[in-house]
Scaffold this active site. Structure first.
Site, mmCIF file in Angstrom:
data_model
loop_
_atom_site.group_PDB
_atom_site.id
_atom_site.type_symbol
_atom_site.label_atom_id
_atom_site.label_comp_id
_atom_site.label_asym_id
_atom_site.label_seq_id
_atom_site.Cartn_x
_atom_site.Cartn_y
_atom_site.Cartn_z
ATOM 1 N N ASP A 43 0.933 -1.112 0.040
ATOM 2 C CA ASP A 43 0.185 -0.022 0.001
ATOM 3 C C ASP A 43 0.826 1.330 -0.009
ATOM 4 O O ASP A 43 0.710 2.277 -0.823
ATOM 5 C CB ASP A 43 -0.951 -0.157 1.255
ATOM 6 C CG ASP A 43 -1.938 1.032 1.126
ATOM 7 O OD1 ASP A 43 -2.269 1.233 0.040
ATOM 8 O OD2 ASP A 43 -2.627 1.398 2.046
ATOM 9 N N THR A 102 -0.620 -11.205 3.251
ATOM 10 C CA THR A 102 0.156 -12.034 3.665
ATOM 11 C C THR A 102 1.371 -11.175 4.510
ATOM 12 O O THR A 102 2.282 -11.819 5.044
ATOM 13 C CB THR A 102 0.982 -12.617 2.665
ATOM 14 O OG1 THR A 102 1.471 -11.981 1.637
ATOM 15 C CG2 THR A 102 -0.120 -13.837 1.996
#
Length: 180
Positions: A37, A126
């Site tokens: 992100d 993850t």
């Protein structure tokens, strides 16, 4: 001959991918964060953040719900669009697999609506959301195989390190062997 999109594994940096869509493993705020992100927001530049702020000012005032996906410009990235999806935090007490699968399915739906032919995914959930890589890879491969439709012709999983790449390669080989 099959009209299923090709599934390709790449060891590298998702922000470097020349695809129609890069999928962002976003947090619900849509305003950037760590990991994938943060990298997408940094390399995409102010246009990505501005588009996310506009989404927050409109329909997504409370943030993007887990398992959903929404598109913005890709700003300075090599891609045309960023599709943001919010993965679930892994839990040993609650099965959230359907939410993780929804991240992939919804991202593919949005990409297809945009007319995208190529999509690059990270290994959603993850990182800081602690989803076990083996389970995440199995869910990701199974979902994109089941959900990808035209105009998509290539789905790329961009894995940051060799360990993740090896896990996804094994999941893909197992899916190929079983036809799923």
């Amino acid at each position: 001959m099959t009209d299923r999109p090709a599934i390709v594994l790449v060891l590298g940096d998702i922000t470097q991918q020349h695809t129609d869509v890069i999928v962002n493993a976003a947090n619900s705020s849509l305003l950037g964060g760590g990991g994938v992100d943060g990298a997408i927001h940094r390399k995409g530049g102010p246009a990505v953040l501005a588009a996310c702020r506009a989404l927050r000012a409109g329909h997504y005032g409370r943030g993007l719900p887990t398992g959903r996906a929404v598109a913005t410009t890709a700003g300075d990235l090599a891609a045309r669009w960023v599709v943001h999806t919010v993965g679930p935090v892994h839990s040993t007490e609650e099965d959230r697999s359907e939410l993780l699968a929804s991240c992939y399915a919804e991202s593919l739906r949005v990409a297809a609506e945009l007319g995208a032919e190529t999509v690059a995914f990270p290994a959603v959930s993850t990182g800081v959301y602690h989803w076990p890589m083996e389970d995440a890879a199995r869910i990701a491969i199974r979902t994109v195989r089941a959900e990808a439709t035209a105009p998509l012709r290539e789905i790329r999983f961009v894995l940051f390190d060799t360990a993740a790449y090896a896990v996804f390669a094994l999941a893909l080989a197992e899916a190929d062997a079983t036809g799923r």
